[in-house]
Scaffold this motif. Sequence first.
Motif, PDB file in Angstrom:
ATOM      1  N   ARG A 175      59.318 -21.007 -11.308  1.00  0.00           N
ATOM      2  CA  ARG A 175      58.764 -19.654 -11.382  1.00  0.00           C
ATOM      3  C   ARG A 175      58.547 -19.158  -9.960  1.00  0.00           C
ATOM      4  O   ARG A 175      57.995 -19.872  -9.126  1.00  0.00           O
ATOM      5  N   LEU A 176      58.991 -17.941  -9.685  1.00  0.00           N
ATOM      6  CA  LEU A 176      58.855 -17.376  -8.346  1.00  0.00           C
ATOM      7  C   LEU A 176      57.819 -16.264  -8.370  1.00  0.00           C
ATOM      8  O   LEU A 176      57.897 -15.348  -9.202  1.00  0.00           O
ATOM      9  N   THR A 177      56.858 -16.337  -7.485  1.00  0.00           N
ATOM     10  CA  THR A 177      55.818 -15.322  -7.396  1.00  0.00           C
ATOM     11  C   THR A 177      55.582 -14.977  -5.933  1.00  0.00           C
ATOM     12  O   THR A 177      55.838 -15.779  -5.040  1.00  0.00           O
ATOM     13  N   GLY A 178      55.086 -13.785  -5.712  1.00  0.00           N
ATOM     14  CA  GLY A 178      54.753 -13.345  -4.367  1.00  0.00           C
ATOM     15  C   GLY A 178      54.652 -11.843  -4.327  1.00  0.00           C
ATOM     16  O   GLY A 178      54.737 -11.177  -5.358  1.00  0.00           O
ATOM     17  N   ASP A 179      54.495 -11.308  -3.137  1.00  0.00           N
ATOM     18  CA  ASP A 179      54.432  -9.856  -2.946  1.00  0.00           C
ATOM     19  C   ASP A 179      55.732  -9.365  -2.352  1.00  0.00           C
ATOM     20  O   ASP A 179      56.326 -10.033  -1.484  1.00  0.00           O
ATOM     21  N   ASP A 180      56.165  -8.174  -2.809  1.00  0.00           N
ATOM     22  CA  ASP A 180      57.353  -7.591  -2.209  1.00  0.00           C
ATOM     23  C   ASP A 180      57.002  -7.024  -0.830  1.00  0.00           C
ATOM     24  O   ASP A 180      55.869  -7.149  -0.356  1.00  0.00           O
ATOM     25  N   LEU A 181      57.971  -6.415  -0.180  1.00  0.00           N
ATOM     26  CA  LEU A 181      57.766  -5.961   1.196  1.00  0.00           C
ATOM     27  C   LEU A 181      56.773  -4.816   1.304  1.00  0.00           C
ATOM     28  O   LEU A 181      56.303  -4.496   2.400  1.00  0.00           O
ATOM     29  N   ASP A 182      56.429  -4.205   0.153  1.00  0.00           N
ATOM     30  CA  ASP A 182      55.410  -3.153   0.135  1.00  0.00           C
ATOM     31  C   ASP A 182      54.070  -3.660  -0.381  1.00  0.00           C
ATOM     32  O   ASP A 182      53.147  -2.878  -0.595  1.00  0.00           O
ATOM     33  N   GLY A 183      53.978  -4.966  -0.625  1.00  0.00           N
ATOM     34  CA  GLY A 183      52.720  -5.544  -1.076  1.00  0.00           C
ATOM     35  C   GLY A 183      52.519  -5.555  -2.579  1.00  0.00           C
ATOM     36  O   GLY A 183      51.440  -5.910  -3.056  1.00  0.00           O
ATOM     37  N   ASN A 184      53.544  -5.205  -3.357  1.00  0.00           N
ATOM     38  CA  ASN A 184      53.436  -5.214  -4.819  1.00  0.00           C
ATOM     39  C   ASN A 184      53.739  -6.610  -5.355  1.00  0.00           C
ATOM     40  O   ASN A 184      54.675  -7.268  -4.888  1.00  0.00           O
ATOM     41  N   PRO A 185      52.972  -7.074  -6.361  1.00  0.00           N
ATOM     42  CA  PRO A 185      53.191  -8.432  -6.880  1.00  0.00           C
ATOM     43  C   PRO A 185      54.488  -8.540  -7.684  1.00  0.00           C
ATOM     44  O   PRO A 185      54.877  -7.605  -8.394  1.00  0.00           O
ATOM     45  N   ILE A 186      55.139  -9.692  -7.556  1.00  0.00           N
ATOM     46  CA  ILE A 186      56.352 -10.009  -8.322  1.00  0.00           C
ATOM     47  C   ILE A 186      56.148 -11.375  -8.948  1.00  0.00           C
ATOM     48  O   ILE A 186      55.656 -12.308  -8.304  1.00  0.00           O
ATOM     49  N   ASP A 187      56.547 -11.489 -10.215  1.00  0.00           N
ATOM     50  CA  ASP A 187      56.460 -12.746 -10.946  1.00  0.00           C
ATOM     51  C   ASP A 187      57.694 -12.824 -11.838  1.00  0.00           C
ATOM     52  O   ASP A 187      57.873 -11.977 -12.716  1.00  0.00           O
ATOM     53  N   THR A 188      58.559 -13.812 -11.613  1.00  0.00           N
ATOM     54  CA  THR A 188      59.786 -13.884 -12.408  1.00  0.00           C
ATOM     55  C   THR A 188      59.513 -14.168 -13.887  1.00  0.00           C
ATOM     56  O   THR A 188      60.389 -13.931 -14.723  1.00  0.00           O
ATOM     57  N   ASP A 189      58.317 -14.637 -14.237  1.00  0.00           N
ATOM     58  CA  ASP A 189      57.978 -14.780 -15.659  1.00  0.00           C
ATOM     59  C   ASP A 189      57.980 -13.426 -16.363  1.00  0.00           C
ATOM     60  O   ASP A 189      58.180 -13.353 -17.578  1.00  0.00           O
ATOM     61  N   ASP A 190      57.753 -12.343 -15.607  1.00  0.00           N
ATOM     62  CA  ASP A 190      57.788 -11.002 -16.192  1.00  0.00           C
ATOM     63  C   ASP A 190      59.204 -10.590 -16.577  1.00  0.00           C
ATOM     64  O   ASP A 190      59.393  -9.599 -17.288  1.00  0.00           O
ATOM     65  N   TRP A 191      60.193 -11.317 -16.086  1.00  0.00           N
ATOM     66  CA  TRP A 191      61.595 -10.999 -16.348  1.00  0.00           C
ATOM     67  C   TRP A 191      62.221 -11.995 -17.328  1.00  0.00           C
ATOM     68  O   TRP A 191      63.430 -12.224 -17.318  1.00  0.00           O
ATOM     69  N   ALA A 192      61.392 -12.595 -18.160  1.00  0.00           N
ATOM     70  CA  ALA A 192      61.892 -13.545 -19.167  1.00  0.00           C
ATOM     71  C   ALA A 192      62.967 -12.863 -20.011  1.00  0.00           C
ATOM     72  O   ALA A 192      62.834 -11.704 -20.396  1.00  0.00           O
ATOM     73  N   GLY A 193      64.040 -13.598 -20.277  1.00  0.00           N
ATOM     74  CA  GLY A 193      65.139 -13.064 -21.072  1.00  0.00           C
ATOM     75  C   GLY A 193      66.207 -12.361 -20.260  1.00  0.00           C
ATOM     76  O   GLY A 193      67.246 -11.987 -20.797  1.00  0.00           O
ATOM     77  N   SER A 194      65.976 -12.188 -18.971  1.00  0.00           N
ATOM     78  CA  SER A 194      66.975 -11.574 -18.093  1.00  0.00           C
ATOM     79  C   SER A 194      67.629 -12.642 -17.219  1.00  0.00           C
ATOM     80  O   SER A 194      66.978 -13.616 -16.823  1.00  0.00           O
ATOM     81  N   VAL A 195      68.896 -12.438 -16.923  1.00  0.00           N
ATOM     82  CA  VAL A 195      69.566 -13.267 -15.926  1.00  0.00           C
ATOM     83  C   VAL A 195      69.045 -12.835 -14.558  1.00  0.00           C
ATOM     84  O   VAL A 195      68.881 -11.632 -14.299  1.00  0.00           O
ATOM     85  N   LEU A 196      68.762 -13.800 -13.691  1.00  0.00           N
ATOM     86  CA  LEU A 196      68.245 -13.507 -12.357  1.00  0.00           C
ATOM     87  C   LEU A 196      69.267 -13.891 -11.297  1.00  0.00           C
ATOM     88  O   LEU A 196      69.920 -14.928 -11.410  1.00  0.00           O
ATOM     89  N   VAL A 197      69.372 -13.063 -10.283  1.00  0.00           N
ATOM     90  CA  VAL A 197      70.160 -13.385  -9.094  1.00  0.00           C
ATOM     91  C   VAL A 197      69.182 -13.396  -7.937  1.00  0.00           C
ATOM     92  O   VAL A 197      68.612 -12.362  -7.589  1.00  0.00           O
ATOM     93  N   VAL A 198      68.942 -14.578  -7.380  1.00  0.00           N
ATOM     94  CA  VAL A 198      67.958 -14.735  -6.310  1.00  0.00           C
ATOM     95  C   VAL A 198      68.704 -15.029  -5.014  1.00  0.00           C
ATOM     96  O   VAL A 198      69.436 -16.014  -4.922  1.00  0.00           O
ATOM     97  N   ASN A 199      68.522 -14.151  -4.028  1.00  0.00           N
ATOM     98  CA  ASN A 199      69.212 -14.290  -2.749  1.00  0.00           C
ATOM     99  C   ASN A 199      68.204 -14.553  -1.642  1.00  0.00           C
ATOM    100  O   ASN A 199      67.257 -13.793  -1.457  1.00  0.00           O
ATOM    101  N   PHE A 200      68.408 -15.655  -0.901  1.00  0.00           N
ATOM    102  CA  PHE A 200      67.568 -16.003   0.238  1.00  0.00           C
ATOM    103  C   PHE A 200      68.222 -15.436   1.496  1.00  0.00           C
ATOM    104  O   PHE A 200      69.392 -15.717   1.764  1.00  0.00           O
ATOM    105  N   TRP A 201      67.470 -14.661   2.273  1.00  0.00           N
ATOM    106  CA  TRP A 201      68.041 -13.966   3.421  1.00  0.00           C
ATOM    107  C   TRP A 201      67.002 -13.777   4.525  1.00  0.00           C
ATOM    108  O   TRP A 201      65.817 -14.004   4.340  1.00  0.00           O
TER     109      TRP A 201
END
Length: 198
Positions: free
Chosen positions: A60-86
């Motif tokens: 599970r990936l959690t954290g804040d986006d670049l504007d400070g908004n929370p992100i939690d990949t559990d909120d995207w259950a049922g979706s395919v995810l593309v995670v890019n490290f950059w």
Amino acid sequence: MALRRRTMLAAVPLLALAACSGTGGENSNRVNEINRDRYVSGDGSNYRWEEPSERFDAPRLTGDDLDGNPIDTDDWAGSVLVVNFWGSWCAPCVAEAPYLAEAAAELEAENVRFLGVDIRDTADAAKAFERRWAVPYPSISDEPGRIADQFVDYGLSPNDIPATIVIDAEHRVFSIWRGAIDDAETLIADVRKALEPS
């Protein structure tokens, strides 16, 4: 952990993607110079787990986006995810940015979510990078490499970027790309394969 290693070795290679190594970049501040000296470009190896039973759970990936908004990949259950490290200081990350943006736009109407993980960057440099390349998806700021550390058992490390992970709708790892994406079409085809019912 042993199971994961065996699965990794049994994975089917995709196609070899050449990862550039370079120390270029527009931002010449000291933080970016240090980062460029430290990072290791991906070796271009790519793996796909075609058989759903061989896939392993993605963290599970959690954290804040670049504007400070929370992100939690559990909120995207049922979706395919593309995670890019950059990182904005990483030359191969700059080279692949247009292809990732193109793939995200192409897949926008499908059950796919893109997420960037920005490694060891300054906020200003990261935001400038996203504006320059019109990145249409959020990125979690991961300055210390905490999120990348969760993928160490899968052959990735915070110093090994760019890297892209495709995660199926049940949030199991479908494919790992250790190196720069060098065209949008191959990534789109890979994601559509992950969208197929398992």
